[in-house]
Design a protein around this motif. Structure first.
Motif, short mmCIF file in Angstrom:
data_model
loop_
_atom_site.label_atom_id
_atom_site.label_comp_id
_atom_site.label_asym_id
_atom_site.label_seq_id
_atom_site.Cartn_x
_atom_site.Cartn_y
_atom_site.Cartn_z
N SER A 94 9.46 -0.52 -6.40
CA SER A 94 8.24 -0.84 -7.15
C SER A 94 8.51 -1.06 -8.63
CB SER A 94 7.20 0.25 -6.96
OG SER A 94 7.69 1.51 -7.39
N ASP A 95 9.45 -0.29 -9.22
CA ASP A 95 9.70 -0.43 -10.65
C ASP A 95 10.23 -1.82 -10.97
OD1 ASP A 95 12.09 0.12 -9.32
OD2 ASP A 95 12.95 1.20 -11.03
N GLY A 123 9.35 -7.68 -13.20
CA GLY A 123 9.85 -9.05 -13.20
C GLY A 123 9.33 -9.90 -14.34
N ARG A 124 8.04 -9.89 -14.57
CA ARG A 124 7.47 -10.71 -15.63
C ARG A 124 7.86 -10.17 -17.01
NH1 ARG A 124 3.59 -14.41 -15.20
NH2 ARG A 124 3.26 -15.20 -13.09
N ARG A 125 7.83 -8.87 -17.15
CA ARG A 125 8.23 -8.27 -18.41
C ARG A 125 9.66 -8.66 -18.77
NH1 ARG A 125 11.54 -4.48 -20.17
NH2 ARG A 125 10.95 -3.16 -21.93
N ASN A 141 15.77 -6.44 -13.87
CA ASN A 141 16.60 -5.27 -14.20
C ASN A 141 16.12 -4.59 -15.49
OD1 ASN A 141 19.37 -7.08 -12.96
ND2 ASN A 141 18.64 -5.16 -12.08
N LEU A 142 15.37 -5.32 -16.30
CA LEU A 142 14.88 -4.76 -17.57
C LEU A 142 13.57 -4.02 -17.31
CD1 LEU A 142 16.93 -7.00 -18.43
CD2 LEU A 142 15.59 -7.26 -20.50
N THR A 143 13.69 -2.78 -16.87
CA THR A 143 12.51 -1.99 -16.52
C THR A 143 12.07 -1.06 -17.64
OG1 THR A 143 13.87 -0.26 -15.51
CG2 THR A 143 13.13 -2.04 -14.07
#
Length: 310
Positions: free
Chosen positions: A24-25, A30-32, A257-259
């Motif tokens: 879920s994270d 994805g958009r962020r 990957n940028l969570t």
């Protein structure tokens, strides 16, 4: 003259739609991550190869794709759990952000619906349909597709890529990811460089050197607390090696990957260092197609051009 390539698997929900329990994270990031990466690449004027899932070029669909020869149930999550999640299924706004960027990014294919090309159930008909649909959609966006990034790096049906005019693909990395990969690359001082080559279908294989998010979880937290981000250190080493050896260093990641902020900091540190080295040396930043054109050579002399990387 050394060269660095950065490629991205841009997929939003399509990277996970076939999983029983999608993370879920990363699904929600994805958009962020897409926007953050575009901002960072613009800040440092770094071109990248964006492998975009073709379905994201749509702004709507019926969720059935009846004419698409996918296995039964392939689009099930789109029709059910994600039926009201247009933000995961479509991305024309994000596609526009790539094509309208001041940076000369390469627009590449990541298949239409994230089909795994190396799986037995992916027959030639399905691979052909995935590429054909991507080409149709890209044409609507006035984009050509010269490079292909295999979903989950599952290489297959390279002959189909050639039939659709693809000239380059990202091949498998010769190094491991995760803790073992960091150990091999640091303790054993393994080279971070790769050599592009012509395959039997006339395509240029541009292998990956390293996955920038292959060392995560508790191990990353511990490493950062007593040392520094090991992926930043490895990326710097690869960049330096490319500069010294006139070789090719190829990094890749997913925008999802940028969570967290620390992931943004990782990418800022890498891009900032790359920009400094590019300014101080003859290092260049290229796309996968740039590399392929050098391998093939202006006169199509593949053997001579390939030898220049060795």
């Amino acid at each position: 003259m050394g060269s660095v390539v950065i490629s991205l698997d841009a997929e939003l929900g399509w990277g996970f739609h076939d999983l029983v329990e999608p993370p879920s994270d990363r699904v929600e990031a994805g958009r962020r991550g897409w926007s953050v990466m575009l901002e960072l690449l613009s800040e440092f004027d770094v071109p990248a190869t964006w492998g975009v899932v073709g379905h994201l070029m749509l702004d709507s669909c019926d969720g059935t794709h009846a004419e698409h020869p996918a296995p039964d149930g392939w689009f099930e999550r789109e029709r059910t759990a994600w039926a009201d999640r247009d933000d995961l299924r479509f991305g024309p706004d994000l596609v526009s952000a790539i094509t309208e960027s001041d940076v000369d990014h390469e627009f590449a294919s990541h298949s239409f619906s994230h089909v795994l090309f190396g799986r037995p159930e992916t027959d030639r008909e399905l691979a052909d349909a995935e590429l054909e649909r991507c080409r149709e959609l890209a044409a609507d966006w006035n984009q050509s597709l010269d490079s292909f990034i295999y979903p989950r790096n599952d290489v297959g049906h390279r002959d189909v890529l050639a039939d659709h005019g693809i000239t380059a693909y990202r091949g498998r990395s010769p190094t491991r990811d995760g803790v073992r990969g960091v150990f091999d690359s640091t303790i054993r001082d393994r080279s971070m460089l790769v050599e592009p080559a012509i395959d039997e279908h006339g395509l240029v294989d541009v292998p990956a050197s390293m996955f920038l998010f292959g060392f995560e979880g508790p191990a990353r937290t511990v490493a950062e607390s007593i040392w520094e981000d090991p992926m930043v250190a490895l990326a710097r080493r690869g960049i330096d090696e490319a500069t010294r050896s006139d070789g090719l260093f190829h990094m890749w990641l997913h925008p999802n990957n940028l969570t967290h902020d620390r992931d943004d900091r990782r990418m800022r540190a890498i891009l900032s260092y790359l920009d400094r080295q590019r300014s101080a040396t003859e290092l260049t930043v290229e796309t996968m197609t740039d590399v392929a054109q050098q391998v093939v050579g202006p006169a199509g002399d593949a053997e001579r051009a390939t030898a220049s990387w060795n």
